[in-house]
Design a protein around this motif. Structure first.
Motif, PDB file in Angstrom:
ATOM      1  N   ASP A 136       0.869  -1.181   0.000  1.00  0.00           N
ATOM      2  CA  ASP A 136       0.000   0.000   0.000  1.00  0.00           C
ATOM      3  C   ASP A 136       0.903   1.228   0.000  1.00  0.00           C
ATOM      4  OD1 ASP A 136      -3.255   0.172   0.856  1.00  0.00           O
ATOM      5  OD2 ASP A 136      -2.136   2.049   1.018  1.00  0.00           O
ATOM      6  N   ILE A 137       0.294   2.393  -0.238  1.00  0.00           N
ATOM      7  CA  ILE A 137       1.089   3.631  -0.155  1.00  0.00           C
ATOM      8  C   ILE A 137       0.819   4.383   1.143  1.00  0.00           C
ATOM      9  CG2 ILE A 137       1.377   4.033  -2.626  1.00  0.00           C
ATOM     10  CD1 ILE A 137      -0.971   6.007  -2.495  1.00  0.00           C
ATOM     11  N   ASN A 138      -0.193   3.975   1.884  1.00  0.00           N
ATOM     12  CA  ASN A 138      -0.552   4.702   3.094  1.00  0.00           C
ATOM     13  C   ASN A 138       0.192   4.105   4.298  1.00  0.00           C
ATOM     14  OD1 ASN A 138      -2.062   5.285   5.589  1.00  0.00           O
ATOM     15  ND2 ASN A 138      -3.428   6.408   4.223  1.00  0.00           N
ATOM     16  N   GLN A 139       1.115   4.898   4.857  1.00  0.00           N
ATOM     17  CA  GLN A 139       1.987   4.387   5.924  1.00  0.00           C
ATOM     18  C   GLN A 139       1.221   4.029   7.191  1.00  0.00           C
ATOM     19  OE1 GLN A 139       5.061   3.714   5.051  1.00  0.00           O
ATOM     20  NE2 GLN A 139       4.530   4.647   3.095  1.00  0.00           N
ATOM     21  N   ASP A 196       5.633  -0.841   1.483  1.00  0.00           N
ATOM     22  CA  ASP A 196       5.261   0.343   0.726  1.00  0.00           C
ATOM     23  C   ASP A 196       5.487   0.064  -0.757  1.00  0.00           C
ATOM     24  OD1 ASP A 196       4.932   2.854  -0.227  1.00  0.00           O
ATOM     25  OD2 ASP A 196       6.467   3.795   1.013  1.00  0.00           O
ATOM     26  N   HIS A 197       4.444   0.168  -1.537  1.00  0.00           N
ATOM     27  CA  HIS A 197       4.577  -0.005  -2.988  1.00  0.00           C
ATOM     28  C   HIS A 197       3.435   0.754  -3.641  1.00  0.00           C
ATOM     29  CE1 HIS A 197       3.902  -1.893  -6.931  1.00  0.00           C
ATOM     30  NE2 HIS A 197       5.198  -2.164  -6.917  1.00  0.00           N
ATOM     31  N   SER A 198       3.781   1.541  -4.667  1.00  0.00           N
ATOM     32  CA  SER A 198       2.749   2.317  -5.362  1.00  0.00           C
ATOM     33  C   SER A 198       2.470   1.750  -6.742  1.00  0.00           C
ATOM     34  CB  SER A 198       3.185   3.777  -5.489  1.00  0.00           C
ATOM     35  OG  SER A 198       2.272   4.444  -6.347  1.00  0.00           O
ATOM     36  N   CYS A 213      -6.286  -7.481  -6.050  1.00  0.00           N
ATOM     37  CA  CYS A 213      -6.260  -6.008  -5.987  1.00  0.00           C
ATOM     38  C   CYS A 213      -7.703  -5.548  -6.036  1.00  0.00           C
ATOM     39  CB  CYS A 213      -5.460  -5.417  -7.140  1.00  0.00           C
ATOM     40  SG  CYS A 213      -5.403  -3.603  -7.038  1.00  0.00           S
ATOM     41  N   ARG A 214      -8.258  -5.295  -4.879  1.00  0.00           N
ATOM     42  CA  ARG A 214      -9.694  -5.069  -4.799  1.00  0.00           C
ATOM     43  C   ARG A 214     -10.001  -3.666  -4.293  1.00  0.00           C
ATOM     44  NH1 ARG A 214     -13.242  -8.406  -2.206  1.00  0.00           N
ATOM     45  NH2 ARG A 214     -14.410  -8.316  -4.152  1.00  0.00           N
ATOM     46  N   ASN A 215     -10.894  -2.985  -5.000  1.00  0.00           N
ATOM     47  CA  ASN A 215     -11.373  -1.671  -4.571  1.00  0.00           C
ATOM     48  C   ASN A 215     -10.260  -0.627  -4.496  1.00  0.00           C
ATOM     49  OD1 ASN A 215     -14.088  -2.825  -4.076  1.00  0.00           O
ATOM     50  ND2 ASN A 215     -13.001  -3.944  -2.472  1.00  0.00           N
TER      51      ASN A 215
HETATM   52  C1  SAM Z   1     -10.619   1.107  -0.355  1.00  0.00           C
HETATM   53  S1  SAM Z   1      -9.069   0.482   0.124  1.00  0.00           S
HETATM   54  C2  SAM Z   1      -9.201  -1.207  -0.375  1.00  0.00           C
HETATM   55  C3  SAM Z   1      -8.693  -2.161   0.675  1.00  0.00           C
HETATM   56  C4  SAM Z   1      -8.840  -3.641   0.345  1.00  0.00           C
HETATM   57  N1  SAM Z   1      -8.143  -3.984  -0.859  1.00  0.00           N
HETATM   58  C5  SAM Z   1     -10.301  -4.031   0.238  1.00  0.00           C
HETATM   59  O1  SAM Z   1     -10.789  -4.286  -0.856  1.00  0.00           O
HETATM   60  O2  SAM Z   1     -10.965  -4.077   1.264  1.00  0.00           O
HETATM   61  C6  SAM Z   1      -7.985   1.194  -1.123  1.00  0.00           C
HETATM   62  C7  SAM Z   1      -6.516   1.093  -0.767  1.00  0.00           C
HETATM   63  O3  SAM Z   1      -5.720   1.374  -1.918  1.00  0.00           O
HETATM   64  C8  SAM Z   1      -4.587   2.102  -1.500  1.00  0.00           C
HETATM   65  N2  SAM Z   1      -4.008   2.808  -2.640  1.00  0.00           N
HETATM   66  C9  SAM Z   1      -4.451   3.956  -3.206  1.00  0.00           C
HETATM   67  N3  SAM Z   1      -3.641   4.309  -4.209  1.00  0.00           N
HETATM   68  C10 SAM Z   1      -2.669   3.360  -4.297  1.00  0.00           C
HETATM   69  C11 SAM Z   1      -1.535   3.180  -5.132  1.00  0.00           C
HETATM   70  N4  SAM Z   1      -1.216   4.046  -6.085  1.00  0.00           N
HETATM   71  N5  SAM Z   1      -0.755   2.097  -4.937  1.00  0.00           N
HETATM   72  C12 SAM Z   1      -1.050   1.202  -3.954  1.00  0.00           C
HETATM   73  N6  SAM Z   1      -2.105   1.337  -3.126  1.00  0.00           N
HETATM   74  C13 SAM Z   1      -2.907   2.397  -3.292  1.00  0.00           C
HETATM   75  C14 SAM Z   1      -5.140   3.016  -0.430  1.00  0.00           C
HETATM   76  O4  SAM Z   1      -4.125   3.535   0.416  1.00  0.00           O
HETATM   77  C15 SAM Z   1      -6.108   2.078   0.304  1.00  0.00           C
HETATM   78  O5  SAM Z   1      -5.469   1.421   1.355  1.00  0.00           O
END
Ligand code: SAM
Length: 281
Positions: A136-139, A196-198, A213-215
């Protein structure tokens, strides 16, 4: 505020965040982004988005809060139980044929999805040979995920999902309750690497048999979704699996041809192997 000025200010604020903090939201879907930035603007009592921009460049508390707004943190264990049931019934029998397994949960938020997968794999007798990369990107979310601690009032909902997802025991087999929270078992945590990975800026880091990779992609525009699908296709081994959220699809991506749909309603796809009709030979 007139629409055009707002569009320019949104663009500039996203450039500023990228330049200063290297978080790249420039290709996120516009409507939700604008709404979230406007809410932040009001919360910090700024008259314009340009004022908010000035503050988030200088005040750590403001950027922390805005990053929280832009990375929506809604999750639950065994969210959409039918997805996990389909994984158990249609994907696990194939995963079982591999001597070692690597799974990637991209956008793992507070860890709920990664722990759900770990529980599923444990119940299927596969956890010992499995490593789950949860990124995730959120620490703050990653720190919470690493802790594996959840509020106890959330557990009845998680347990009901677990049951509907085909759980073979009781969710309580996998946590210890203490006061107002539960702590997930170390045996699950030991098999998950949180990092941490974007999906916007980073590249592939491992070969995996399943990407979940959901939502996450719902917050991206078409170009960024395409980038993410490219990463998933590259990361997956031959015949590897991709699971998306209920409102997400690969259908309109330039990578659609890399995959076949194996569970339409649950949004589970399998990477074509070279030589399958429509795959690259
Ligand atoms: C709504 S949550 C989904 C959580 C989980 N996958 C689920 O379906 O319950 C979206 C997540 O995507 C992460 N996110 C947003 N942009 C991202 C990016 N560029 N790379 C990786 N993660 C990202 C956010 O920080 C957040 O934790």
């Amino acid at each position: 505020m007139a629409g055009q000025e707002v569009d320019i200010e949104v663009k500039l604020i996203l450039e500023a965040i990228y330049e200063r903090y290297h978080y790249d939201f420039r290709d996120y879907a516009g409507t939700s982004l604008r709404r979230r930035l406007k809410a932040a603007m009001q919360r910090f009592e700024c008259q314009t988005l340009s004022q908010l921009q000035g503050r988030l460049l200088r005040e750590p508390e403001v950027i922390r809060s805005v990053l929280g707004d832009l990375t929506v943190q809604v999750s639950e264990m065994f969210r959409d139980p039918e997805y996990f049931l389909a994984l158990r019934e249609q994907v696990v029998p194939v995963l079982r044929t591999y001597p070692s397994l690597r799974l990637w949960v991209a956008g793992c938020s507070g860890g709920e999805e990664a722990y759900s997968l770990a529980i599923l794999m444990k119940e299927e007798g596969l956890l010992e040979r499995t490593l789950i990369y949860a990124t995730d990107i959120n620490q703050e979310a990653l720190a919470q995920a690493q802790a594996g601690v959840y509020r106890i009032d959330l557990v009845p909902g998680f347990s009901e999902n677990y049951r509907r997802a085909g759980g073979t025991g009781s969710l309580s087999d996998h946590y210890t309750a203490a006061y107002d929270h539960v702590l997930l078992d170390k045996s699950l945590k030991d098999r998950i690497v949180f990092s941490d990975h974007s999906l916007s800026t980073d590249s592939v880091f491992a070969e995996v048999q399943l990407v979940s990779c959901r939502n996450v992609l719902i917050y991206f525009n078409r170009a960024l979704q395409d980038r993410a699908f490219g990463l998933f296709s590259e990361a997956l081994c031959r015949n590897g699996f991709l699971g998306l959220g209920a409102r997400e699809t690969i259908r309109f991506s330039s990578h659609a041809g890399d995959f076949i749909e194996i569970a339409a309603r649950e949004r589970i796809y399998q990477k074509r192997s070279p030589g399958t009709p429509g795959g690259d030979d």
